[in-house]
Design a protein around this motif. Structure first.
Motif, PDB file in Angstrom:
ATOM      1  N   ARG A   1       0.881  -1.088  -0.077  1.00  0.00           N
ATOM      2  CA  ARG A   1      -0.098   0.012  -0.080  1.00  0.00           C
ATOM      3  C   ARG A   1       0.974   1.309   0.028  1.00  0.00           C
ATOM      4  O   ARG A   1       0.666   2.266  -0.469  1.00  0.00           O
TER       5      ARG A   1
ATOM      6  N   THR B   1       1.911   1.956  -3.356  1.00  0.00           N
ATOM      7  CA  THR B   1       0.950   2.697  -4.252  1.00  0.00           C
ATOM      8  C   THR B   1       0.731   4.020  -3.980  1.00  0.00           C
ATOM      9  O   THR B   1       0.089   4.797  -4.866  1.00  0.00           O
TER      10      THR B   1
ATOM     11  N   PRO C   1     -16.511   7.871  -0.385  1.00  0.00           N
ATOM     12  CA  PRO C   1     -16.079   7.826  -1.965  1.00  0.00           C
ATOM     13  C   PRO C   1     -17.189   7.187  -2.721  1.00  0.00           C
ATOM     14  O   PRO C   1     -17.719   6.057  -2.202  1.00  0.00           O
TER      15      PRO C   1
ATOM     16  N   ASP D   1     -15.654   5.535  -9.022  1.00  0.00           N
ATOM     17  CA  ASP D   1     -14.109   4.761  -9.191  1.00  0.00           C
ATOM     18  C   ASP D   1     -13.373   5.469  -8.137  1.00  0.00           C
ATOM     19  O   ASP D   1     -12.069   5.174  -8.460  1.00  0.00           O
ATOM     20  N   ALA D   2     -13.620   6.598  -7.248  1.00  0.00           N
ATOM     21  CA  ALA D   2     -12.799   7.215  -6.464  1.00  0.00           C
ATOM     22  C   ALA D   2     -12.163   5.880  -5.717  1.00  0.00           C
ATOM     23  O   ALA D   2     -12.893   4.969  -4.903  1.00  0.00           O
ATOM     24  N   PRO D   3     -10.917   5.984  -5.225  1.00  0.00           N
ATOM     25  CA  PRO D   3     -10.182   4.874  -4.471  1.00  0.00           C
ATOM     26  C   PRO D   3     -10.747   5.157  -2.992  1.00  0.00           C
ATOM     27  O   PRO D   3     -10.874   6.013  -2.382  1.00  0.00           O
ATOM     28  N   SER D   4     -10.878   4.014  -2.355  1.00  0.00           N
ATOM     29  CA  SER D   4     -11.394   4.230  -0.816  1.00  0.00           C
ATOM     30  C   SER D   4      -9.994   4.608  -0.087  1.00  0.00           C
ATOM     31  O   SER D   4      -8.960   4.721  -0.575  1.00  0.00           O
ATOM     32  N   ASP D   5     -10.429   4.917   1.235  1.00  0.00           N
ATOM     33  CA  ASP D   5      -9.346   5.289   2.278  1.00  0.00           C
ATOM     34  C   ASP D   5      -9.532   4.620   3.452  1.00  0.00           C
ATOM     35  O   ASP D   5     -10.588   3.964   3.670  1.00  0.00           O
TER      36      ASP D   5
ATOM     37  N   ASP E   1     -13.035   3.017   5.102  1.00  0.00           N
ATOM     38  CA  ASP E   1     -12.869   1.459   5.084  1.00  0.00           C
ATOM     39  C   ASP E   1     -13.371   1.196   6.918  1.00  0.00           C
ATOM     40  O   ASP E   1     -14.024  -0.022   7.235  1.00  0.00           O
TER      41      ASP E   1
END
Length: 399
Positions: free
Chosen positions: A106, A109, A201, A204-208, A212
């Protein structure tokens, strides 16, 4: 054991050069006593083997009553007990919830996002300079980790100016300013949770991490209470500021070690090794958070009583000649011959270690690439008289 060294944290020589002071104690004995006015003596393990073993020994636990708490309003107290003060199943449950956000994969990324923040901060440096001199701690090393951790956790953009102010207080150490800011920090964490809960989110917005955690709470409320959620947010955001002091220390050291700086400039591929070596050699942590003996224990001939506080001297263990060859020499080409304790060890190994490594590597690489004439400022850096953390209060450089 009759000859147990004592280290007085009020001694200017200890504060000014803890590596020498703890190193002398290490060569006399594998265990020492640390003396602080008004507090009971603190046992400290000085050698790598003993320090590492103690940090993984279940007989030495971090307990909820082990920390001196600043005076804070009553409504803040429920949020003061963080994951770093827990052990056993309680600690493991919370750590498992947040650990996926802090893996090495992570962290990688996040490298492009970290690079964008670093480039922006470097673009802004000339605007902060006076007569060609700029404080790299204030305008680069300190703001970087807050921008990165807010991105990872998912602190909404509108909340970030407040967190940037909190990050500055954390980098300056846990003093009166930090204690006075605690109500605002708690309020900021509650507001960040409320904003993310109201606007998760989409598409297609990435989760955070915040999204989570909120989702985990909704799916299984027994695993995470509202109090735990808010506590996790403020603790993770502020704990994520450690790289500020590591980056500042690393730059300061490299500017005073021209041969090492030249080697790193000549071969940027050395950066991963350099980050490990700099963390070993000038990392900000001098002593680990105390653990408390749950029973009477004998360590190296010393009788540790139940309830006694025990810590590991990272400053001594990371320069132990029994583990590291020529340990007092900085060598950015050093092979990873052993595991340093710059991020501690055991159940409380630094959750953000992978992120700190990437941040530090990206920051140093960009500085060396973009500022080939970077040099120490005429006034010299200033170091905090802090017996627990090796950190600067300013780092003037010429661009």
């Amino acid at each position: 054991m009759a000859d147990i060294p004592e280290i007085d944290l009020t001694d200017p020589e200890v504060v000014g050069d803890p590596f020498t002071a703890y190193g002398r104690a290490r060569e006399r004995s594998p265990i020492a006593r640390v003396l602080t006015p008004g507090l009971p003596p603190l046992w400290t393990l000085t050698r790598h083997e003993g320090a590492r073993a103690m940090l993984a020994d279940a007989r030495f636990a971090i307990t909820s009553g082990s920390f001196l708490r600043p005076d804070v309003p009553e409504d803040c107290l429920p949020y003061m007990r963080t994951m770093s003060e827990m052990d056993g199943p309680e600690h493991l449950r919370l750590r498992r919830l947040v650990a996926p956000a802090f893996t090495a994969r992570r962290a990688e990324t996040l490298r492009p996002a970290i690079e964008r923040v670093v480039e922006r901060l470097l673009d802004e440096l000339p605007g902060h300079a006076g007569d060609g001199v700029v404080d790299l701690l204030r305008h680069f090393a300190t703001p970087l980790p807050m921008e990165v951790i807010c991105e990872l956790v998912g602190v909404p953009e509108e909340d970030r100016p407040r967190w940037r102010e909190f990050g500055t207080l954390v980098a300056a150490g846990a003093g009166p300013g930090f204690a006075a800011a605690i109500p605002g920090i708690m309020a900021g964490a509650r507001e960040a949770v409320a904003r993310r809960r109201a606007a998760p989110p989409t598409g297609d917005a990435p989760s955070d991490l915040l999204a989570d955690l909120i989702r985990a709470q909704a799916e299984d409320g027994d695993r995470l209470s509202d109090t735990e959620l808010v506590t996790l947010v403020w603790h993770l955001v502020l704990a994520g500021q450690t790289p500020a002091n590591l980056i500042a220390n690393a730059v300061h050291v490299l500017l005073s070690e021209p041969a090492q700086l030249r080697a790193l400039r000549a071969d940027p591929g050395l950066m991963p090794r350099a980050v490990e070596e700099l963390t070993r050699w000038c990392g900000p942590i001098l002593l680990t958070v105390p653990r408390y003996a749950s029973e009477d224990v004998e360590l190296y001939g010393a009788a540790i009583r139940a309830g006694d506080a025990v810590t590991a001297s990272v400053a001594a263990a990371n320069r132990d000649p029994r583990v590291f060859e020529d340990p007092d020499r900085l060598d950015v080409t050093r092979a990873r011959e052993a595991t340093h304790l710059g991020f501690a060890h055991g159940a409380h190994f630094c959750l953000g270690a992978s992120l700190a490594r990437v941040e530090t590597g990206v920051a140093l690489s960009a500085l060396l690439r973009r500022l080939p004439e970077l040099a120490a400022g005429p006034e010299g850096a200033r170091r905090a008289p802090d017996p627990g953390t090796w950190r600067l209060t300013s780092l003037p450089v010429t661009l």
